[in-house]
Design an enzyme around this catalytic site. Structure first.
Site, PDB file in Angstrom:
ATOM      1  N   HIS A 134       0.837  -1.201   0.000  1.00 25.24           N
ATOM      2  CA  HIS A 134       0.000   0.000   0.000  1.00 25.24           C
ATOM      3  C   HIS A 134       0.871   1.250   0.000  1.00 25.24           C
ATOM      4  O   HIS A 134       1.959   1.279   0.586  1.00 25.24           O
ATOM      5  CB  HIS A 134      -0.908   0.008   1.228  1.00 25.24           C
ATOM      6  CG  HIS A 134      -1.944  -1.061   1.214  1.00 25.24           C
ATOM      7  ND1 HIS A 134      -3.015  -1.046   0.346  1.00 25.24           N
ATOM      8  CD2 HIS A 134      -2.072  -2.193   1.944  1.00 25.24           C
ATOM      9  CE1 HIS A 134      -3.772  -2.106   0.555  1.00 25.24           C
ATOM     10  NE2 HIS A 134      -3.217  -2.826   1.521  1.00 25.24           N
ATOM     11  N   ARG A 201      18.005  -8.630   8.927  1.00 25.78           N
ATOM     12  CA  ARG A 201      19.424  -8.337   8.741  1.00 25.78           C
ATOM     13  C   ARG A 201      20.199  -9.650   8.720  1.00 25.78           C
ATOM     14  O   ARG A 201      19.787 -10.641   9.345  1.00 25.78           O
ATOM     15  CB  ARG A 201      19.946  -7.440   9.871  1.00 25.78           C
ATOM     16  CG  ARG A 201      19.208  -6.117   9.975  1.00 25.78           C
ATOM     17  CD  ARG A 201      19.789  -5.256  11.076  1.00 25.78           C
ATOM     18  NE  ARG A 201      18.986  -4.031  11.250  1.00 25.78           N
ATOM     19  CZ  ARG A 201      19.106  -2.942  10.508  1.00 25.78           C
ATOM     20  NH1 ARG A 201      20.003  -2.925   9.520  1.00 25.78           N
ATOM     21  NH2 ARG A 201      18.351  -1.875  10.733  1.00 25.78           N
TER      22      ARG A 201
END
Length: 266
Positions: A134, A201
């Site tokens: 979105h 990460r």
């Protein structure tokens, strides 16, 4: 006071329970989808040995969905191509899934633009992969009414995607990578990397020069030797610690041969 037990009613309940379980097992078998029994679905391609378990999740845009061979699509998995059903998406496939892919229960793969999942990828339950997000550029319009942003997603072969992971638009995941449970991935993930967190990460990576860094905390599991039967494995599971240690100890002849080899070297 406890109510008197009605043996006849109890027998009827058990019989009804067995009938329900048997009927549901039949429905699951009959409702599963394969190349030989596609039902109402007309995928652009579906390989031999691939099966979609029943009950299915939401599936539409199947002419633009290509499934490889020997894939396992678990219950309630959603596979969509395009923003909505009945769109003409052109001549090329939008969602490509390679051979031997496993998609865990309740996972979603939303391909409004190109999504590619390489061969031999394994997804845990409730993984969410989407090529659309979105937008919220206009502060005066509801977010859901603003035109979304789309970017292709590419997941390399041999990856493991943990339970509840989210793969966002534009993600590029290398081969044999691991995405930890609950991780949220966007951007590039290198080959042979382990990623975790939100945003994800790199927490561990393998390279030819350094191996795994940081080093693995546990030794690699040993595969079951060729020729070992299921009956033998079950027998091993029943052994106590003393018997297992005795079985693992070297044979006297092996110890003697090892001693001779050491003396010859000296």
């Amino acid at each position: 006071m406890p109510k008197p037990r009605n043996a006849f009613s109890s027998w009827r309940r058990r019989l009804a329970q067995r009938a329900v379980h048997a009927g549901w097992a039949w429905v699951r078998r009959a409702g599963s989808v394969s190349a030989e029994r596609p039902g109402r679905l007309r995928f652009g391609a579906i390989g031999a040995g691939t099966r979609l378990a029943f009950p299915l999740g939401t599936v539409f845009g199947e002419p633009w969905i290509h499934l490889g061979a020997y894939c396992i699509i678990a219950e309630q998995v959603t596979l969509t191509a395009g923003l909505m059903p009945d769109l003409d998406l052109g001549p090329d496939p939008i969602l490509r899934i390679g051979d031997g892919v496993v998609l865990g229960r309740g996972s979603h793969v939303i391909a409004d633009t190109s999504v590619t999942i390489g061969s031999d990828c394994y997804f845990g339950p409730y993984v969410y992969v989407t090529s659309t997000n979105h937008s919220y550029d206009d502060p005066h319009q509801p977010v859901g009414k603003q035109w979304p942003r789309m970017e292709p997603v590419d997941i390399g072969p041999g990856c493991w995607i943990g339970t509840g992971a989210v793969i966002l638009p534009g993600a590029r995941i290398g081969r044999n990578a691991v995405v930890a449970a609950g991780a949220v991935v966007r951007g590039e993930v290198p080959d042979h990397a382990v990623v975790a967190g939100a945003p994800a990460r790199v927490v561990r990576r393998w390279t030819p020069d350094e191996g795994w860094q940081p080093p693995l905390r546990t030794p690699a599991p040993r595969p079951v030797p060729d020729g070992v039967t299921p009956e033998q494995l079950r027998a091993l599971a029943d052994l106590d610690e003393e018997a297992a240690a005795a079985l693992a100890a070297p044979h006297p002849a092996e110890r003697e041969a090892e001693g001779r080899a050491v003396s010859d070297t000296a």
